[in-house]
Design a protein around this motif. Structure first.
Motif, short mmCIF file in Angstrom:
data_model
loop_
_atom_site.label_atom_id
_atom_site.label_comp_id
_atom_site.label_asym_id
_atom_site.label_seq_id
_atom_site.Cartn_x
_atom_site.Cartn_y
_atom_site.Cartn_z
N PHE A 128 -7.21 6.80 4.50
CA PHE A 128 -7.21 6.39 5.91
C PHE A 128 -6.11 7.08 6.72
N GLN B 147 0.80 -1.22 0.00
CA GLN B 147 0.00 0.00 0.00
C GLN B 147 0.84 1.27 0.00
N GLU C 9 -4.25 -2.48 14.46
CA GLU C 9 -4.83 -1.54 13.50
C GLU C 9 -6.16 -1.04 14.02
N TYR D 194 -12.28 -2.08 13.44
CA TYR D 194 -12.69 -0.82 12.84
C TYR D 194 -14.10 -0.37 13.22
N ASN E 117 -1.33 -10.97 8.63
CA ASN E 117 -2.31 -9.93 8.86
C ASN E 117 -3.67 -10.38 8.37
N GLU E 118 -4.62 -10.51 9.28
CA GLU E 118 -6.02 -10.77 8.91
C GLU E 118 -6.20 -11.94 7.94
N HIS F 139 1.35 -9.38 4.60
CA HIS F 139 0.17 -8.51 4.53
C HIS F 139 -0.37 -8.57 3.10
N TRP F 140 -0.74 -9.80 2.70
CA TRP F 140 -1.57 -10.08 1.51
C TRP F 140 -0.85 -10.18 0.17
N SER G 241 -8.51 -9.94 12.13
CA SER G 241 -9.53 -8.91 11.94
C SER G 241 -10.76 -9.27 12.76
N GLU H 269 -5.48 1.88 -1.24
CA GLU H 269 -6.41 1.09 -0.44
C GLU H 269 -6.92 -0.10 -1.27
N TRP H 270 -5.99 -0.97 -1.66
CA TRP H 270 -6.31 -2.22 -2.36
C TRP H 270 -7.20 -1.97 -3.57
N TRP I 62 -4.51 3.07 12.02
CA TRP I 62 -4.45 2.83 10.57
C TRP I 62 -4.94 4.09 9.90
N TRP J 296 -18.62 0.11 4.81
CA TRP J 296 -18.76 -0.81 5.94
C TRP J 296 -18.31 -0.20 7.26
N ASN K 122 -14.61 -7.32 14.09
CA ASN K 122 -15.49 -6.20 14.42
C ASN K 122 -16.60 -6.72 15.33
N ASN L 25 -6.97 -6.26 14.87
CA ASN L 25 -7.34 -5.18 13.95
C ASN L 25 -8.84 -5.00 14.06
C1 PNW Z 1 -7.67 -3.88 6.86
N1 PNW Z 1 -14.00 -5.32 7.06
O1 PNW Z 1 -8.55 -4.59 6.03
C2 PNW Z 1 -6.26 -4.11 6.29
O2 PNW Z 1 -5.41 -4.77 7.18
C3 PNW Z 1 -5.62 -2.88 5.74
O3 PNW Z 1 -4.59 -3.21 4.83
C4 PNW Z 1 -6.67 -2.00 5.10
O4 PNW Z 1 -6.11 -0.93 4.38
C5 PNW Z 1 -7.57 -1.50 6.21
O5 PNW Z 1 -8.12 -2.57 6.97
C6 PNW Z 1 -8.71 -0.60 5.73
O6 PNW Z 1 -9.59 -1.29 4.87
C7 PNW Z 1 -9.90 -4.72 6.34
O7 PNW Z 1 -14.80 -5.36 6.08
C8 PNW Z 1 -10.81 -4.78 5.29
O8 PNW Z 1 -14.42 -5.45 8.23
C9 PNW Z 1 -12.15 -5.00 5.53
C10 PNW Z 1 -12.61 -5.13 6.83
C11 PNW Z 1 -11.72 -5.06 7.89
C12 PNW Z 1 -10.37 -4.86 7.63
#
Ligand code: PNW
Length: 490
Positions: free
Chosen positions: A457, A26, A390, A319, A175-176, A129-130, A245, A448-449, A441, A363, A247, A317
């Motif tokens: 972010f 990224q 994160e 969010y 990572n995740e 990380h992916w 990851s 952002e992918w 983060w 999301w 939530n 991680n």
């Molecule tokens: C993370 N969701 O991905 C990644 O670790 C980062 O590289 C990315 O840039 C960041 O979050 C922001 O998107 C996620 O849908 C993607 O809950 C999706 C989710 C959570 C984390």
């Protein structure tokens, strides 16, 4: 006064790590410089139609060139730690266990690590990380073939420990793994773009592949953990774990047993999928086995022993939070492409309460109430020290062309997000939860992918039109500096 409550002053441990997290694909750019091999994400970005703004990460924020400026910037932000990832194909361009190491890649990360240490910033290093080396995708479909993949990943990790382990004391293997498996093998929008959706993707089987890819990550993670403990820990004295990851999920109708069960299932499908094997029983949760049957791989007893306890900490991680309700009524078949535990999402609950303020990311809403509950759920279920690796947000309306004009650097939405979430960290600590780090983060607006440069972010505005990807601190960077100084009163 930045404190949510004056009583939280000094509530974080004196050795608390805080800073920002990034990921190699990224920010680095230099996608084919100095011998780097292509990753699956480079190939995705070069395939028309895969990234919403048709951008690539060829340059990104050019941190490969400007890492010394990044470190200086972080220093000015007051951090004491930085979480970043290594690009596997920069270190081993073809990825495999018998493939050569790229000395230029080693040199780049060595210089970055030295620069951080010279500024008293502790490196937290993520191995994966992916970005899978494309060569491994071409050779044997990478994680779909665990027998071939695991030794390749283990050897990559070995090279990293041997090369950087004298200086790096905090390692994260993956990572995740869950987001990686679902976005790349079910939804299909992420690399390597596999899905059953034949209108969009040419290969993949959504009903089985995400579970196989999750399993491969667990097995290879556990082997790397054991290797570190057996061969490196006694001389290098570091810690190593995995970042998941997760939530929060709350019932849509808090009085409905079906919704309460659905919310619990959501947490298990998202979090316990990896956390139960690693931090709990050593096996997948019963709710997943019940729904997925033989589509979910099984561990041998020996594998369970290797996976169980294979992380020194819980890497978190997080969010946002969701309201969820039961979807298919009991007794009816759940479609095989259901990856979330048979549930539906809602932005409001049955009483009309919103999950939180909107961001630029559909999301992601500001839901600190859920973060507080998540910390307790993870702590009660697993009882391991938590490293928040994160947490952050986009802000509504930040996707405007550079250079920043008017009020765009005054990112009130992000400040309010950090004020609330970091406040919950401090509060949870006073409630007895062992939390040892917090990484926002992210350091810089970045690639952002599959969303390209449309989601910002960062606590730093990046002018992607400028040759040198000029950086402008947003106000949230100064806010966080002051807030953490208050919470880690020395
Ligand atoms: C993370 N969701 O991905 C990644 O670790 C980062 O590289 C990315 O840039 C960041 O979050 C922001 O998107 C996620 O849908 C993607 O809950 C999706 C989710 C959570 C984390």
């Amino acid at each position: 006064d930045n404190s949510p409550e004056a009583g939280l002053k000094g509530s974080l441990r004196k050795d608390f790590f805080w800073g920002y997290a990034t990921a190699a694909p990224q920010i680095e750019g230099a996608w084919n410089a100095d011998g780097k091999g292509p990753s699956t994400w480079d190939i995705l970005a070069h395939t028309p139609g895969r990234v919403i703004d048709a951008s690539t990460a060829d340059d990104a924020t050019r941190s490969y060139d400007f890492f010394r400026e990044d470190v200086k910037l972080m220093k000015s932000y007051g951090v004491n730690a930085y979480r970043f990832s290594l690009s596997w194909s920069r270190i081993i361009p073809l990825g495999g266990k018998d493939d050569p190491v790229n000395e230029a890649g080693i040199k780049f990360y060595s210089e970055l690590i030295d620069e951080l240490l010279a500024h008293d910033i502790t490196p937290f290093v993520t191995l994966f990380h992916w970005d899978v080396p494309q060569a491994l995708e071409d050779r044997y479909k990478s994680m779909l073939d665990a027998e071939k993949y695991v030794p390749d990943f283990v050897r990559y990790a070995r090279v990293c420990f041997e090369t950087f382990g004298g200086k790096v004391k905090h390692w994260i293997t993956y990572n995740e793994p869950g987001v990686y498996a679902l976005a790349g093998y079910a939804g299909g929008a992420h690399a390597p773009n596999r899905s059953s959706d034949r209108e969009k993707y040419s290969e993949g089987d959504t009903s089985t592949e995400p579970w196989i890819v999750g399993h491969t990550q667990l097995l290879s993670h556990a082997q790397v953990y054991r290797m570190y403990k057996e061969e490196f820990a006694h001389t290098q004295h570091g810690t190593i774990g995995i970042t998941l990851s997760g939530n929060w999920s709350a019932p849509y109708d808090a009085t409905s047993p079906a919704d309460i069960a659905a919310a619990q299932r959501a947490l298990e499908f998202e979090i316990a999928w990896f956390a139960d094997p690693v931090h709990g029983s050593g096996d997948y949760p019963a709710s997943m086995r019940a729904q997925l049957g033989s589509r979910l791989p099984t561990f041998t007893d020996a594998e369970k022993q290797t996976v169980k306890g294979s992380s020194d900490f819980y890497g978190m991680n997080t969010y946002t939070a969701f309201f969820v309700r039961d979807k298919v009524p009991p007794g009816q078949p759940i479609p095989p492409e259901d990856h979330k535990g048979n549930l539906a999402w809602s932005d409001i609950n049955s009483e009309g309460v919103s999950r939180g303020a909107e961001s630029d990311t559909e999301w992601l809403r500001t839901s600190p109430w859920g973060f507080a509950k998540l910390l307790h759920w993870v702590w009660d279920r697993y009882r391991v020290p938590i490293y928040i690796t994160e947490n952050g947000t986009t802000a509504k309306g930040e996707h405007v062309p550079a250079p920043p004009a008017g009020d765009v650097l005054n990112d009130v939405h992000r400040i309010e997000f950090y004020r609330a979430y970091v406040g919950e960290v401090a509060k949870a600590v006073t409630e007895g939860i062992d939390i040892r780090s917090y990484f926002g983060w992210t350091l810089l607006d970045n690639w952002e992918w599959a969303k390209g440069y449309t989601d910002r972010f960062g606590v730093t505005w990046v002018d992607f039109e400028s040759e040198e990807k000029k950086r402008y601190p947003k106000r949230s960077a100064a806010f966080n500096r002051e807030f953490f100084e208050h919470l880690i009163a020395r």
